[in-house]
Design an enzyme around this catalytic site. Structure first.
Site, PDB file in Angstrom:
ATOM      1  CE1 TYR A 133     -37.840  33.665 -23.544  1.00  0.00           C
ATOM      2  CE2 TYR A 133     -39.158  34.174 -21.606  1.00  0.00           C
ATOM      3  CZ  TYR A 133     -38.515  33.247 -22.412  1.00  0.00           C
ATOM      4  OH  TYR A 133     -38.555  31.909 -22.099  1.00  0.00           O
ATOM      5  N   GLY A 153     -36.843  20.996 -22.794  1.00  0.00           N
ATOM      6  CA  GLY A 153     -36.376  22.336 -23.120  1.00  0.00           C
ATOM      7  C   GLY A 153     -35.155  22.846 -22.410  1.00  0.00           C
ATOM      8  CG  HIS A 204     -28.923  28.903 -24.652  1.00  0.00           C
ATOM      9  ND1 HIS A 204     -28.962  30.268 -24.451  1.00  0.00           N
ATOM     10  CD2 HIS A 204     -29.856  28.380 -23.803  1.00  0.00           C
ATOM     11  CE1 HIS A 204     -29.876  30.564 -23.550  1.00  0.00           C
ATOM     12  NE2 HIS A 204     -30.431  29.432 -23.133  1.00  0.00           N
ATOM     13  CG  HIS A 253     -37.580  31.189 -18.060  1.00  0.00           C
ATOM     14  ND1 HIS A 253     -37.062  32.325 -18.637  1.00  0.00           N
ATOM     15  CD2 HIS A 253     -38.667  31.588 -17.331  1.00  0.00           C
ATOM     16  CE1 HIS A 253     -37.809  33.363 -18.294  1.00  0.00           C
ATOM     17  NE2 HIS A 253     -38.784  32.947 -17.498  1.00  0.00           N
ATOM     18  CB  CYS A 285     -31.500  27.295 -20.799  1.00  0.00           C
ATOM     19  SG  CYS A 285     -32.729  26.590 -21.914  1.00  0.00           S
TER      20      CYS A 285
END
Length: 384
Positions: free
Chosen positions: A293, A307, A311, A327, A329
């Site tokens: 992706y 990470g 957002h 994943h 976030c």
């Protein structure tokens, strides 16, 4: 010009030396004869180490004045023993400096005494100095209530106790806090709970010429100050798929979210907003994800080094508020992410609840609030 001393006459003094002070040529307590003045370091010494203490002692009399000056005429601070039979410097000598010690006294027989000696300190290479590489928040910054004071050094610290003692923190209004070492080059300072809104935090790092390890000296002194903004806390409920913003103790906003899926769970614990980024690109290569992706967010707020971000995730619109499919976030609708970006400051706490995966790795910044206060307050200076 000869110094003339005018002294009040009084009974003869029979004074012994203060234990542990001074160098040679001391007279025994109660001895007769003129006053003797001894100075440490020895006269004309040329390799006096950093952190050395200058000591002046007088036997068979009392010291009336001691001055220790460098080549610029700056005077070394010091203090006298209560009976003025000894004087000791209270700050370390500078490296690569020549000093003059000038001492005056009055003997038990009333006669004046005077002594002048000189010594020089060793030169130290820049590579042998412990310098502060960075201080966060930056000087003059205004940050959220969860931002600890973070100090990073240019090399591993071998003597944590000495270095920590040189890092002095003052808060206005007063707030109790403590240091805790994150690793061998990083130490953080925080209170038991989040900073009160409006607190000013000032760091005075007084490291210059302090011996902080074998053949290692502290580098330049440094002062830094930051201010705490309004009290805002972001809470993310993994099970409920919601994000709530509370400001000054009152609910302000609630948004739907999606968090990490199985195997990529968003970690439970208290984090802080570390950075704000625009037009962030996400790829499977960046985190070694099994899917292929490439996405792009207009607004991204980093909350871990590994990470995790808040957002906008428009590609995941159907799952936001319904399921956890990211994943790791915290994904939001675009309008929610934009509001957060514009209304969050670096240092705002992000409290994640409901996940089975804990956030407790201090190196994965910033996990300071996951350490229990009693453990944090006790410190870890002996674990270097």
């Amino acid at each position: 010009m000869r110094r003339v001393l005018t002294l009040i006459a009084g009974p003869a003094l029979v004074i012994g030396l203060v234990a542990g002070c001074g160098g040679g040529n001391e007279a025994t307590s109660g001895s007769s004869g003129p006053m003797s003045i001894a100075v440490t370091p020895a006269a004309d010494a040329r390799s006096v180490g950093a952190g050395a203490t200058v000591k002046v002692t007088g036997s068979n009399g009392r010291l009336t004045e001691v001055r220790v000056t460098d080549g610029k005429g700056d005077q070394l601070d010091g203090k006298y023993a209560p009976d003025r039979t000894a004087w000791s410097s209270t700050v370390p000598v500078k490296v690569g400096t020549r000093y003059t010690v000038h001492a005056w006294g009055e003997g038990a027989d009333g006669a004046p005494a005077e002594k002048v000696t000189r010594f020089a300190t060793t030169e130290v290479k820049a590579s042998d100095t412990l310098e502060i590489a960075s201080v966060q928040p930056a000087n003059g910054a205004k940050v959220g209530i969860g931002h600890p004071l973070m100090v990073t050094f240019n090399q591993p610290v071998s003597d944590r106790k000495i270095v920590q003692k040189a890092l002095q923190v003052r808060t206005t209004p007063p707030v109790e806090g403590a240091w805790y070492w994150i690793d061998d080059v990083t130490v953080d300072y925080r209170p038991e709970k989040f900073w009160p809104a409006g607190t000013t935090v000032t760091l005075a790092a007084k490291l210059q010429d302090v011996k902080v390890g074998a053949d290692v000296l502290g580098g330049a002194n440094r002062t830094s100050r930051f201010t705490v903004d309004r009290a805002q806390i972001i809470t993310v409920d993994v099970d409920q798929h919601t994000l709530t913003v509370e400001r000054d103790g009152k609910p302000l906003k609630t948004y739907d979210v999606t968090t990490g899926k199985k195997g990529w769970e968003t970690r439970t614990g208290t984090k802080i907003v570390m950075d704000k980024e625009r037009n962030k690109k996400w790829t499977d290569e960046a985190i070694d994800a099994p899917e292929d992706y490439e996405y792009k967010s207009k607004y991204a707020l980093r909350i871990t080094n590994s990470g995790e971000f808040l957002h906008d995730a428009p590609w995941n619109k159907g799952n936001i508020g319904e399921a956890n499919t990211s994943h790791g976030c915290i994904g939001l609708l675009p309008e929610a992410a934009e509001w957060l970006y514009r209304n969050i400051v670096v240092g705002d706490p992000v409290v994640v609840v409901g996940s089975s995966k804990p956030f407790d790795d201090l190196i994965n910044r910033v996990a300071d609030w996951t350490v229990p206060w009693e453990k944090w307050k006790a410190g870890n200076t002996d674990q270097a």
